[in-house]
Design an enzyme around this catalytic site. Structure first.
Site, PDB file in Angstrom:
ATOM      1  N   SER A 178      29.204  44.854  42.141  1.00  0.00           N
ATOM      2  CA  SER A 178      30.195  45.006  42.958  1.00  0.00           C
ATOM      3  C   SER A 178      31.609  45.304  42.284  1.00  0.00           C
ATOM      4  O   SER A 178      32.457  46.169  42.791  1.00  0.00           O
ATOM      5  CB  SER A 178      30.368  43.952  43.823  1.00  0.00           C
ATOM      6  N   ASP A 238      38.660  34.800  47.268  1.00  0.00           N
ATOM      7  CA  ASP A 238      37.843  35.607  46.537  1.00  0.00           C
ATOM      8  C   ASP A 238      38.648  36.162  45.256  1.00  0.00           C
ATOM      9  O   ASP A 238      39.658  36.838  45.369  1.00  0.00           O
ATOM     10  CB  ASP A 238      37.437  37.070  47.286  1.00  0.00           C
ATOM     11  N   HIS A 243      36.682  39.836  42.899  1.00  0.00           N
ATOM     12  CA  HIS A 243      36.997  41.260  43.370  1.00  0.00           C
ATOM     13  C   HIS A 243      38.659  41.600  43.332  1.00  0.00           C
ATOM     14  O   HIS A 243      39.341  40.683  43.343  1.00  0.00           O
ATOM     15  CB  HIS A 243      36.374  41.625  44.576  1.00  0.00           C
TER      16      HIS A 243
END
Length: 434
Positions: free
Chosen positions: A174, A413, A416
Site C-alpha cells: 500500500s 495512521d 501511510h
C-alpha cells in the site's frame, strides 16, 4: 663531444619541462574560467538562490521557527524566486554528481502541489486528508533540497514525453500504491479528460495516457513473492503463509514492462516468525517452516532478485527499488506521553531519527541487490521521510468529524501518507533518475 651532447640533452629537457608546465597552467585556467574540464558539477546554479546557503554553511532551516514564515507570508526562499528552485528542463542532470538523498527539508509556502485531493479523481479516500478534515497545510509546502545540487522539479510534460510508448509499473504494498497514486495525480493534471482513463483492478490497476500511448500501472504484491494473503487479505499475520521460492504468479504481469519500481518491507515486520513454504500451497499446514522475519525476508528477496536477473533485459527494462518508508508510531514530543502517535504533528523532525527502522533489513536489501547481475537503482526515501512525521494520514483517513476522540488519536495512521504530500518528493527523485 660528450659535453656538447650533455648540453643539448639539458636544453631539450628544460624546453620539455617548460612546455609541460605551460600546458598545465593553460588547463587550470580553462577549468577556472569555464568550469568545463575538471569540474564535477554539471549544473548551472542560480548563485543568488544559493547565496544564503553559502553564507550560513548549510544551517538547518528546519530549526528555524516556521510559524514566522507562515505568519508573515514569506518563504525560506526570496519570494520572487520561490517558484524557480529547480534547473531548466533542458538542462542535463547527472545524478552521479550528487547524492540527492542527502539534504534537508526547506519550507516554501509559495510552492503549490500539482494537484489536490479535490482535483485528482484517482486518490483513495484513505489518503485524501483534506477531504477527511485536515485543516493545517504546512505539510504540503516542504521541499527537499540536496546538499550538493539542485533537484529538478517534477515536470508532468517532460515525464509523459519520457514515457511515450512505454509502460511504467509500481509493484508492492500500500505504500507503493501511495507512490503510484502520487505519480498518476501529478501527470494527469495536464491531460484532458478525454485523453486519460483508469482501469481499477485487484491486483492490477492501469492509468492510461492515450495521446502518449503510455500506461502508469500498479500491481499489488505486498511481499513480492507469492502468499496466501495476496488477494484475500488475512488480517492475522500468524495465519499467513509465504511461498518464499516463487514469484511466478505475480511476475507474469511484470513481463514486457519498460520501467519497474519495486518495494517490500512493512508486511514483513510483524514481530513474529513467518510461516515460509517451499513448493505448493497444496501441502497446506504440513509444508511450511517458521523462520525469523529477517531470514524469510532475505530468502524472499533473493527469489525476486533471481527472477530479475534471469528474465529482465537491461537494454529494454529499467529496474528501481524504493527503500523502506518509515513509520512513526510515537513521537518524541509531548504527544508520545499521551500515546497519540503522529496525531497533531505539524512540523518535521530536525534530524534523522530511525527509531522504527531495522538497519539489519536495510543491510539485507543492499547485500542482495549488490550481487545482482541486472543493475537496480535505489530510490532512497528512507532517511528523508523519517523526518516527516507531520506528513502521515494520522486520523484523517475517514471523513472528518467535529469532535476527535482519544480513541481516534490512539489509532491514528502513522504508516501511510497524505496526498498531496511526501510521496510527491519520492517521485521527484524517480523523475530525476528517469
Amino acid at each position: 663531444m660528450m659535453n656538447s651532447a650533455l648540453a643539448k640533452t639539458s636544453v631539450y629537457t628544460i624546453i620539455t619541462v617548460f612546455f609541460v608546465f605551460a600546458f598545465i597552467v593553460l588547463v587550470l585556467r580553462t577549468d577556472e574560467s569555464t568550469g568545463s574540464l575538471f569540474s564535477i558539477s554539471i549544473l548551472k546554479l542560480d548563485k543568488s538562490w544559493l547565496s544564503q546557503e553559502s553564507k550560513t554553511g548549510h544551517e538547518d532551516i528546519i530549526a528555524n521557527d516556521i510559524s514566522n514564515y507562515t505568519r508573515t507570508g514569506n518563504s525560506v526562499l526570496p519570494p520572487e524566486e520561490s517558484n524557480d528552485t529547480g534547473i531548466d528542463n533542458e538542462e542535463e542532470f547527472i545524478v552521479s554528481t550528487c547524492d540527492i538523498a542527502k539534504g534537508k527539508w526547506v519550507f516554501n509556502n509559495m510552492s503549490k502541489p500539482l494537484y489536490t485531493d479535490h482535483t485528482c479523481p484517482y486518490l483513495d479516500k484513505e489518503v485524501s486528508c483534506v477531504k477527511n478534515g485536515r485543516t493545517d497545510s504546512d505539510y504540503r509546502h516542504w521541499e527537499w533540497q540536496p546538499d550538493d545540487c539542485v533537484l529538478p522539479r517534477f515536470d508532468p510534460k517532460a515525464v509523459l514525453n519520457k514515457l511515450r510508448n512505454k509502460r511504467l509499473m509500481f509493484v508492492g504494498d500500500s505504500l507503493q500504491k501511495n507512490q503510484w497514486q502520487s505519480f498518476v495525480c501529478q501527470v494527469q493534471s495536464i491531460i484532458p479528460a478525454e485523453q486519460k482513463s483508469m482501469q481499477r483492478g485487484r491486483p492490477h490497476s492501469i492509468f492510461t495516457a492515450k495521446e502518449y500511448n503510455s500506461t502508469i500501472e500498479f500491481y499489488w504484491a505486498p511481499f513480492l513473492i507469492e502468499s496466501n494473503t495476496d488477494l484475500d487479505i488475512i488480517a492475522d499475520p500468524r495465519k499467513r503463509i509465504l511461498k518464499v521460492d516463487s514469484v511466478t504468479k505475480h511476475a507474469q504481469y511484470w513481463m514486457g514492462v519498460d520501467i519497474l519500481v519495486f518495494n517490500t518491507y512493512i508486511w514483513w515486520m510483524n514481530g513474529i516468525k513467518i510461516k515460509s513454504l517451499w513448493g505448493s500451497f497444496a501441502n497446506g499446514d504440513d509444508g511450511f517452516e517458521e523462520l525469523d522475519a529477517e531470514v524469510a525476508y532475505r530468502i524472499g528477496l533473493k527469489t525476486w532478485a533471481n527472477w530479475v536477473d534471469s528474465t529482465v533485459d537491461p537494454n529494454k527494462t529499467r529496474v528501481f527499488f524504493t527503500t523502506m518508508s518509515p513509520i512513526h508510531m510515537g513521537s518524541y514530543t509531548q504527544h508520545e506521553k499521551k500515546g497519540y502517535r503522529c496525531y497533531n504533528e505539524t512540523r518535521p523532525f530536525q534530524e534523522y531519527w530511525g527509531r522504527y527502522l531495522s538497519q539489519r533489513v536495510t543491510n539485507i536489501v543492499s547485500s542482495v541487490v549488490e550481487r545482482m547481475r541486472i543493475p537496480v537503482q535505489f530510490i532512497n526515501i528512507t532517511q528523508m521521510s523519517e523526518q516527516r512525521i507531520d506528513g502521515h494520514a494520522s486520523i484523517y483517513t475517514e471523513s472528518g468529524e467535529n469532535v476527535i476522540t482519544d480513541e481516534q488519536k490512539h489509532h491514528s495512521d502513522c504508516i501511510h501518507w497524505c496526498l498531496p504530500g511526501v510521496p510527491d518528493i519520492w517521485n521527484q527523485l524517480l523523475y530525476t533518475y528517469l
